[in-house]
Design an enzyme around this catalytic site. Structure first.
Site, PDB file in Angstrom:
ATOM      1  N   SER A  44      39.466  18.982  42.960  1.00 34.91           N
ATOM      2  CA  SER A  44      38.667  18.610  41.790  1.00 34.91           C
ATOM      3  C   SER A  44      37.253  19.172  41.916  1.00 34.91           C
ATOM      4  O   SER A  44      37.078  20.378  42.066  1.00 34.91           O
ATOM      5  CB  SER A  44      38.687  17.088  41.640  1.00 34.91           C
ATOM      6  OG  SER A  44      38.311  16.720  40.345  1.00 34.91           O
TER       7      SER A  44
ATOM      8  N   ASP B 238      44.723  17.696  38.304  1.00 31.65           N
ATOM      9  CA  ASP B 238      43.839  17.334  39.419  1.00 31.65           C
ATOM     10  C   ASP B 238      44.614  16.965  40.689  1.00 31.65           C
ATOM     11  O   ASP B 238      45.477  16.081  40.666  1.00 31.65           O
ATOM     12  CB  ASP B 238      43.013  16.125  38.952  1.00 31.65           C
ATOM     13  CG  ASP B 238      41.839  15.825  39.862  1.00 31.65           C
ATOM     14  OD1 ASP B 238      41.931  16.115  41.067  1.00 31.65           O
ATOM     15  OD2 ASP B 238      40.842  15.298  39.360  1.00 31.65           O
TER      16      ASP B 238
END
Lengths: 174, 342
Positions: B40, B179
């Site tokens: 991320s 993610d």
């Protein structure tokens, strides 16, 4: 003085209201509204109206401009109506997780009817999560000197979709 | 081999940049690690850290605003669209900063870079890698070979499901990624598996016991759903450290045993033969030292990075960067003991 204070309050609310919506290039709400009109020395007349109001973004997260085109029925007669429209966002609704729950906005329009109606007015709208819009509208018919009161519900017939695929910048060197 | 591992957290990545600033100025230049692994926001930081772009990182994480990252929308989009928000601005931000020249330097580097994501089709943890690396039972490696794939891998690793759309990294229309924090918030395992002996790991969540979701009674289902998601993600973040910490402790224990055997006259060859066997489960994991650097308060409040780190406010990000710098200073000066007892 009171008027200025009111305008100041509205301006302050608008400044705080940026939020997360009212940023689409185009929206096309389809609105069904009903209510009544009242002219001096005339009975109240039912009005049912169906209209679309395509609007484009004029100021990001603040102001949209567009037109309203539609028709209404009253006293058993059907008329056409159309004209310019502005919509100003004045507040955002609360958040659900990181996303706004919707917004409150005002509209102003000047609509000409097919039977000499000249409607000047506007409405107060609650856009619920970019799904449904609830409206309260008031317009003054300048030609027939009548007041129009309507409540409405609108659905976003069109608004920009969030792209399912994000394209890379085509100028990128691969 | 030294590894730098940076977890997820959106705007809370400013904390990690503060940590890196201290490391760069006082411990070692940030482009001198052998392995870089990120999830991320950690995936956005790691490639630039590999290049030693400390000033650029500081600039990005103190000037970026909400509109530079997301076109935000209302919650109703969850019923009609692929996500609530649109992450197109984030890809443009990546493209502006990870230029073709910088991308080329990363692709040509001998350092190992891993950016983690999760496949929506297979649910696998996937590490996008710039070097040839073997997949394991725990994760799949996908090699990236072009600057565009690198940029899209960084984006995919950052796209929190539901909030942001999943990304087709290779643009083949076959697989979408989201993610990596869904499965591993601080991607330590790939660094451990690939020979890291010392890891500096930066996570944006507080330690167990320091995370307070709410001090008042929860009376709404949405708040309780928020609690549930927060608890799941906190648990993922804490689990990330368990195995690497255990590996480091076992390796330290074995090193102590070996030195005691040597001190008692056992020959080095006998010691070596005794410990290097096919059944030694950690023979390929030489990790000895794990630095765990985290904030000591919850940065997910609106006072800092907001829920999911989706609040990008330069003033608040500067505060978090300063906190990261100070936390690294305390960690490396020994005022705060490293996470595991090493």
């Amino acid at each position: 003085m009171k008027k200025n204070a009111l305008l100041l309050l509205l301006f302050a609310a608008v400044l705080r209201a940026s939020g997360q919506d009212f940023n689409e290039k185009w929206v096309v709400p389809l609105e069904f509204s009903q209510g009544f009109s009242k002219a001096p020395s005339s009975p109240e007349l039912y009005i049912g109206q169906l209209s679309v109001s395509p609007q484009f973004k004029l100021v990001d997260k603040r102001l949209r401009a567009g037109i309203t085109v539609g028709g209404f029925i009253t006293s058993g007669q059907v008329y056409g109506v159309g004209g310019p429209r502005l919509a100003l966002k004045i507040a955002k609704l609360g958040k659900i997780f990181t996303a706004d729950a919707g917004n409150l906005h005002l509209s102003a329009d000047y609509l000409s009817g097919t039977h000499k109606q000249q409607l000047l007015g506007g409405g107060f709208h609650a856009d619920l999560a970019e799904l449904l819009i609830l409206s309260l509208n008031y317009r003054r018919d300048l030609h027939y000197r009548a007041n129009w009161f309507q409540v409405g519900i609108a659905y976003h017939l069109y608004r920009e979709k969030i792209p399912a695929t994000i394209q890379s910048n085509p100028t990128d060197v691969r | 081999m030294k590894a730098l591992v940076i977890g997820g957290g959106g705007s809370k990545g400013a904390f990690a940049v503060g940590v890196l600033k201290f490391i760069h100025q006082n411990i070692q230049p940030i482009d001198t690690f052998d392995i870089y692994s990120g999830t991320s926001t950690g995936s956005l930081i790691s490639p630039l850290a590999l290049l030693g772009e400390m000033d650029l990182l500081e600039e990005i994480y103190t000037t970026t605003r909400n509109e530079d990252v997301l076109n935000k929308h209302s919650v109703g989009r969850i019923l009609t669209d692929i996500s609530i928000h649109d992450a197109t601005p984030l890809l443009r931000l990546i493209e502006r900063n990870l230029t073709a020249a910088r991308s080329a330097r990363i692709m040509a580097s001998l350092k190992q870079l891993y950016l983690s994501a999760v496949s929506l089709q297979t649910q696998e943890l996937v590490h996008f890698a710039t070097r040839d690396t073997a997949s394991t039972a725990s994760y799949r490696i996908e090699k990236i070979t072009t600057p565009t794939e690198l940029q899209r891998a960084m984006l995919a690793s950052s796209c929190q499901p539901i909030y942001m759309q999943p990304i087709d990294v290779f643009q083949r229309g076959k697989e979408q990624f989201c993610d990596g924090g869904v499965r591993e918030n601080t991607p330590l395992q790939v660094a451990v598996e690939n020979g890291a002996t010392e890891i500096i790991a930066i996570s944006m969540g507080p330690k167990v016991g320091q995370s307070v979701f709410s001090s008042s009674f929860l009376t709404k289902a949405t708040a309780i759903l928020g609690f549930t998601i927060d608890t799941f993600s906190t648990d993922v973040g804490q689990n990330d450290y368990r195995l690497p910490t255990f590996v480091a402790e076992v390796n330290q224990y074995l090193a102590t045993v070996k030195s005691q055997l040597a001190a008692n006259g056992v020959s080095p060859s006998v010691i070596a033969e005794s410990f290097v066997t096919a059944t030694n489960p950690i023979s390929s994991k030489p990790l000895l030292k794990l630095h765990e650097i985290r904030p000591d308060i919850n940065l997910s409040s609106d006072e800092f990075g907001g829920e999911g780190g989706l609040l990008f406010d330069p003033v608040k990000m500067r505060m978090m960067m300063t906190m990261g710098f100070d936390m690294a200073k305390r960690h490396f000066s020994g005022l705060v003991p490293a996470g595991p007892s090493l």
